[in-house]
Design a protein around this motif. Structure first.
Motif, PDB file in Angstrom:
ATOM      1  N   ASP A   1     -19.797   5.954-118.527  1.00 21.76           N
ATOM      2  CA  ASP A   1     -18.832   6.579-119.440  1.00 21.76           C
ATOM      3  C   ASP A   1     -19.240   6.425-120.901  1.00 21.76           C
ATOM      4  N   VAL A   2     -19.558   5.195-121.309  1.00 19.59           N
ATOM      5  CA  VAL A   2     -19.874   4.923-122.717  1.00 19.59           C
ATOM      6  C   VAL A   2     -21.385   4.939-122.897  1.00 19.59           C
ATOM      7  N   LEU A   3     -21.848   5.920-123.651  1.00 18.82           N
ATOM      8  CA  LEU A   3     -23.282   6.063-123.893  1.00 18.82           C
ATOM      9  C   LEU A   3     -23.678   5.263-125.128  1.00 18.82           C
ATOM     10  N   ASP A   4     -24.903   4.754-125.132  1.00 21.02           N
ATOM     11  CA  ASP A   4     -25.390   3.981-126.273  1.00 21.02           C
ATOM     12  C   ASP A   4     -25.808   4.941-127.383  1.00 21.02           C
ATOM     13  N   ASP A   5     -25.074   4.907-128.493  1.00 21.29           N
ATOM     14  CA  ASP A   5     -25.376   5.790-129.621  1.00 21.29           C
ATOM     15  C   ASP A   5     -25.858   5.018-130.840  1.00 21.29           C
ATOM     16  N   GLY A   6     -26.060   3.710-130.681  1.00 24.85           N
ATOM     17  CA  GLY A   6     -26.580   2.901-131.784  1.00 24.85           C
ATOM     18  C   GLY A   6     -25.510   2.164-132.572  1.00 24.85           C
ATOM     19  N   TYR A   7     -24.257   2.476-132.339  1.00 23.69           N
ATOM     20  CA  TYR A   7     -23.148   1.822-133.048  1.00 23.69           C
ATOM     21  C   TYR A   7     -22.398   0.907-132.095  1.00 23.69           C
ATOM     22  N   LYS A   8     -21.692  -0.047-132.663  1.00 20.50           N
ATOM     23  CA  LYS A   8     -20.879  -0.957-131.847  1.00 20.50           C
ATOM     24  C   LYS A   8     -19.433  -0.485-131.877  1.00 20.50           C
ATOM     25  N   TRP A   9     -18.790  -0.480-130.712  1.00 23.41           N
ATOM     26  CA  TRP A   9     -17.446   0.060-130.574  1.00 23.41           C
ATOM     27  C   TRP A   9     -16.507  -0.953-129.951  1.00 23.41           C
TER      28      TRP A   9
ATOM     29  N   ASP B   1     -16.975  -3.200-140.702  1.00 24.90           N
ATOM     30  CA  ASP B   1     -15.908  -3.273-141.705  1.00 24.90           C
ATOM     31  C   ASP B   1     -15.836  -1.990-142.514  1.00 24.90           C
ATOM     32  N   LYS B   2     -14.633  -1.543-142.784  1.00 28.67           N
ATOM     33  CA  LYS B   2     -14.336  -0.373-143.616  1.00 28.67           C
ATOM     34  C   LYS B   2     -14.894   0.937-143.057  1.00 28.67           C
ATOM     35  N   CYS B   3     -15.271   0.959-141.808  1.00 26.14           N
ATOM     36  CA  CYS B   3     -15.712   2.195-141.167  1.00 26.14           C
ATOM     37  C   CYS B   3     -14.566   2.661-140.285  1.00 26.14           C
ATOM     38  N   ARG B   4     -14.089   3.871-140.522  1.00 25.33           N
ATOM     39  CA  ARG B   4     -12.890   4.362-139.848  1.00 25.33           C
ATOM     40  C   ARG B   4     -13.205   5.385-138.750  1.00 25.33           C
ATOM     41  N   VAL B   5     -14.420   5.363-138.240  1.00 25.28           N
ATOM     42  CA  VAL B   5     -14.816   6.331-137.219  1.00 25.28           C
ATOM     43  C   VAL B   5     -14.198   5.951-135.878  1.00 25.28           C
ATOM     44  N   LYS B   6     -13.723   6.977-135.184  1.00 24.67           N
ATOM     45  CA  LYS B   6     -13.141   6.789-133.853  1.00 24.67           C
ATOM     46  C   LYS B   6     -13.939   7.612-132.853  1.00 24.67           C
TER      47      LYS B   6
ATOM     48  N   SER C   1     -25.404   2.383-141.576  1.00 28.07           N
ATOM     49  CA  SER C   1     -26.458   2.763-140.636  1.00 28.07           C
ATOM     50  C   SER C   1     -26.105   2.219-139.250  1.00 28.07           C
ATOM     51  N   PRO C   2     -26.739   2.749-138.208  1.00 30.78           N
ATOM     52  CA  PRO C   2     -26.444   2.233-136.859  1.00 30.78           C
ATOM     53  C   PRO C   2     -26.722   0.746-136.767  1.00 30.78           C
ATOM     54  N   SER C   3     -25.847   0.040-136.071  1.00 31.45           N
ATOM     55  CA  SER C   3     -26.017  -1.409-135.933  1.00 31.45           C
ATOM     56  C   SER C   3     -26.981  -1.688-134.790  1.00 31.45           C
ATOM     57  N   ARG C   4     -27.701  -2.780-134.939  1.00 29.95           N
ATOM     58  CA  ARG C   4     -28.647  -3.173-133.907  1.00 29.95           C
ATOM     59  C   ARG C   4     -28.125  -4.419-133.223  1.00 29.95           C
TER      60      ARG C   4
END
Length: 142
Positions: free
Chosen positions: A63-71, A94-99, A123-126
């Motif tokens: 279901d959850v694909l790896d896109d480089g960000y932490k969710w 922090d301060k990132c409001r992406v859903k 930038s994408p988190s590692r």
């Protein structure tokens, strides 16, 4: 305070009483104006600014694909006419409001629909393992 006591019926002459009642009437109008001004500002509903949305369809068993960000998952909802729930995620930075919204297509459960709302401010988190491996490779080269 002198106006209030005169308006309350103090022992003054006719003119003074008349003057204080007009002052009280003037004060009443001002009070009404202030109420309207205060009520008008608070009564307006703020409109929420819609963030841009991007939707991707992918054939996947996961279901959850790896896109480089932490969710971080913050919700799940049962969707009509499908046995697969919809999941809701937020970016952990922090301060990132992406859903992110993840669901399976009702007609073809092999398809995963991922909808992003907003734009990342970073930038994408590692992963820590990737960062440790990268630093180890760098120390090996030097």
């Amino acid at each position: 305070m002198g106006i209030n006591s005169a308006a309350a019926g103090g022992s003054g002459g006719g003119e003074r009483s008349h003057g204080s009642s007009s002052a009280a009437a003037g004060m009443g109008v001002g009070a009404v104006r202030m109420k309207k001004a205060a009520g008008g500002g608070g009564a307006k509903a703020r409109r929420k600014v819609r963030e841009p949305r991007f939707c991707f369809k992918t054939m996947s068993d996961v279901d959850v694909l790896d896109d480089g960000y932490k969710w971080r998952k913050y919700g799940q909802k049962v969707v009509k006419n499908t046995q697969h729930p919809r999941s809701y995620y937020r970016c952990t930075q922090d301060k990132c409001r992406v859903k992110k919204r993840v669901e399976r297509l009702a007609e073809d459960p092999r398809m995963v629909i991922t909808t992003y709302e907003g734009r990342h401010v970073h930038s994408p988190s590692r992963d820590d393992d990737d960062a440790a491996r990268a630093s180890a490779e760098m120390s090996f080269i030097w």
